[in-house]
Write an enzyme that holds these catalytic residues in place. Structure first.
Site, PDB file in Angstrom:
ATOM      1  N   CYS A  83      50.935  -0.431  10.830  1.00 37.86           N
ATOM      2  CA  CYS A  83      49.999   0.600  11.280  1.00 37.86           C
ATOM      3  C   CYS A  83      50.334   1.196  12.643  1.00 37.86           C
ATOM      4  CB  CYS A  83      48.584   0.031  11.311  1.00 37.86           C
ATOM      5  SG  CYS A  83      47.336   1.291  11.650  1.00 37.86           S
ATOM      6  N   CYS A 126      48.041  -5.230  12.363  1.00 33.84           N
ATOM      7  CA  CYS A 126      48.634  -4.909  11.059  1.00 33.84           C
ATOM      8  C   CYS A 126      50.023  -4.320  11.280  1.00 33.84           C
ATOM      9  CB  CYS A 126      47.749  -3.934  10.312  1.00 33.84           C
ATOM     10  SG  CYS A 126      46.050  -4.529  10.065  1.00 33.84           S
ATOM     11  N   ARG A 139      44.920   6.455  -7.240  1.00 32.42           N
ATOM     12  CA  ARG A 139      45.220   7.524  -6.291  1.00 32.42           C
ATOM     13  C   ARG A 139      46.615   7.370  -5.684  1.00 32.42           C
ATOM     14  NH1 ARG A 139      40.913   7.239  -2.918  1.00 32.42           N
ATOM     15  NH2 ARG A 139      39.875   8.423  -4.529  1.00 32.42           N
ATOM     16  N   CYS A 190      43.427   0.558  18.010  1.00 31.04           N
ATOM     17  CA  CYS A 190      42.850  -0.529  17.231  1.00 31.04           C
ATOM     18  C   CYS A 190      43.348  -1.877  17.744  1.00 31.04           C
ATOM     19  CB  CYS A 190      43.214  -0.365  15.759  1.00 31.04           C
ATOM     20  SG  CYS A 190      42.502  -1.628  14.684  1.00 31.04           S
ATOM     21  N   CYS A 218      36.542   1.635  -3.090  1.00 32.81           N
ATOM     22  CA  CYS A 218      37.874   2.227  -3.154  1.00 32.81           C
ATOM     23  C   CYS A 218      38.795   1.195  -2.504  1.00 32.81           C
ATOM     24  CB  CYS A 218      37.901   3.547  -2.389  1.00 32.81           C
ATOM     25  SG  CYS A 218      39.541   4.302  -2.256  1.00 32.81           S
ATOM     26  N   CYS A 274      33.334   9.269   1.532  1.00 32.15           N
ATOM     27  CA  CYS A 274      33.931   7.942   1.561  1.00 32.15           C
ATOM     28  C   CYS A 274      34.308   7.649   3.012  1.00 32.15           C
ATOM     29  CB  CYS A 274      35.173   7.916   0.667  1.00 32.15           C
ATOM     30  SG  CYS A 274      36.120   6.382   0.719  1.00 32.15           S
ATOM     31  N   CYS A 321      37.201  11.740   2.875  1.00 38.60           N
ATOM     32  CA  CYS A 321      37.397  10.350   3.289  1.00 38.60           C
ATOM     33  C   CYS A 321      37.537  10.307   4.805  1.00 38.60           C
ATOM     34  CB  CYS A 321      38.635   9.769   2.629  1.00 38.60           C
ATOM     35  SG  CYS A 321      38.620   9.905   0.826  1.00 38.60           S
TER      36      CYS A 321
END
Length: 318
Positions: free
Chosen positions: A55, A52, A257, A48, A185, A125, A92
């Site tokens: 991550c 972040c 969750r 990616c 979500c 999702c 998901c």
């Protein structure tokens, strides 16, 4: 209208008073013994471009993560079977990249994956980063029902965890998803170095969405060697329970969750989370990049607490 001051007052009241209030809201709006089970599948791992700080999938950090291309339909169908066998009602799908725009080849590839499983009886999702309105509409047409895009923290703290996009970009994506007819979500990560106020500002932002998110994942940071946040101090479980309690009171109809980091919680801490209003979790031994509690450990905990998957959970109702 809630304010930061009112949330701070709510959060800081005596623990048992807050827990009792949250419990009352929960049982008034949800079956007492219902826990929704969700399975997370990493359909495209690593590489990616974003920075972040938490991550493992960022290409900017040396984390040792194996990068893999988009999953093949056969492998995804296998994941569907595993999810169903373990009692999951929601699948998901996550992919590591900045985001998708209308007309992107990657968008069409993801839509083909979704179309291959949309008749399998699970809620679908996806979490695919930033979206423009056209991409959101295309995902809805393909059969996606829910879009996950966590705010992660409050707006003031956000630039301290990433600088390649903004908090406002995240909110814009949530609104694009809603306008396309996708349910939301969205939640956060505790343990990034944020303050209680940052966490409450995140909740205030979620409350302003109309409608409010159907699901609110609350993650505990799992420090990844090689990332800027690798040495963060673990979150006190009582702080997590307090935030779950406030979330339940603010968002009485949403599912809350337990997500990443749950494996670090004792059975007793998880029981307190459920008591405060958590009623959804990820199952499976792996999430996107971090370990999770095993299916058998979860079954033992559910048995001890008398938790079953109800028919309404199996339909994915809130």
């Amino acid at each position: 209208m809630e304010t930061l001051e009112s949330l701070r007052t709510l959060y800081c009241q005596p623990f048992l008073s807050l827990l009792t209030q949250a419990r009352g809201v929960h049982v008034a709006n949800h079956p007492d013994d219902e826990i929704q089970r969700c399975q997370l599948v990493n359909i495209k791992g690593g590489g990616c471009s974003e920075n972040c700080g938490y991550c493992a999938q960022s290409a900017r950090y040396a984390t040792g993560l194996n990068v893999h291309k988009l999953l093949e339909p056969v492998a995804l169908r296998q994941a569907v079977e595993e999810a169903r066998a373990h009692g999951a009602t929601r699948l998901c799908l996550g992919a590591a990249w900045r985001g998708l725009k209308e007309g992107d080849k990657q968008l069409e590839a993801v839509c083909r994956l979704v179309e291959a499983i949309r008749e399998e009886g699970l809620e679908i999702c996806v979490t695919l980063g930033l979206l423009d309105p056209g991409a959101a509409r295309r995902l809805r047409e393909a059969g996606v029902m829910i879009y996950n895009h966590n705010l992660n923290t409050g707006p003031k703290f956000y630039e301290r965890i990433t600088t390649t996009h903004t908090f406002a970009d995240r909110v814009k994506t949530l609104r694009a998803a809603q306008e396309a007819g996708l349910r939301l979500c969205s939640g956060g990560i505790l343990g990034l170095g944020e303050s209680v106020e940052d966490r409450l500002e995140m909740l205030l932002t979620l409350c302003k969405l109309d409608p409010a998110p159907e699901s609110v994942p609350l993650n505990l940071l799992v420090p990844i060697p090689g990332t800027p946040l690798a040495s963060q101090t673990p979150v006190d479980p009582f702080d997590l329970v307090r935030l779950i309690s406030v979330t339940r009171i603010l968002l009485p109809y949403s599912r809350i969750r337990l997500a990443a980091g749950r494996r670090s919680l004792s059975p007793e801490a998880q029981a307190l989370c459920f008591l405060a209003g958590a009623n959804s979790l990820f199952i499976g031994e792996h999430l996107l990049t971090t370990p999770n509690a095993s299916f058998h450990v979860d079954q033992s905990l559910f048995s001890t607490l008398g938790i079953e998957v109800s028919s309404s959970a199996a339909r994915g109702n809130v």
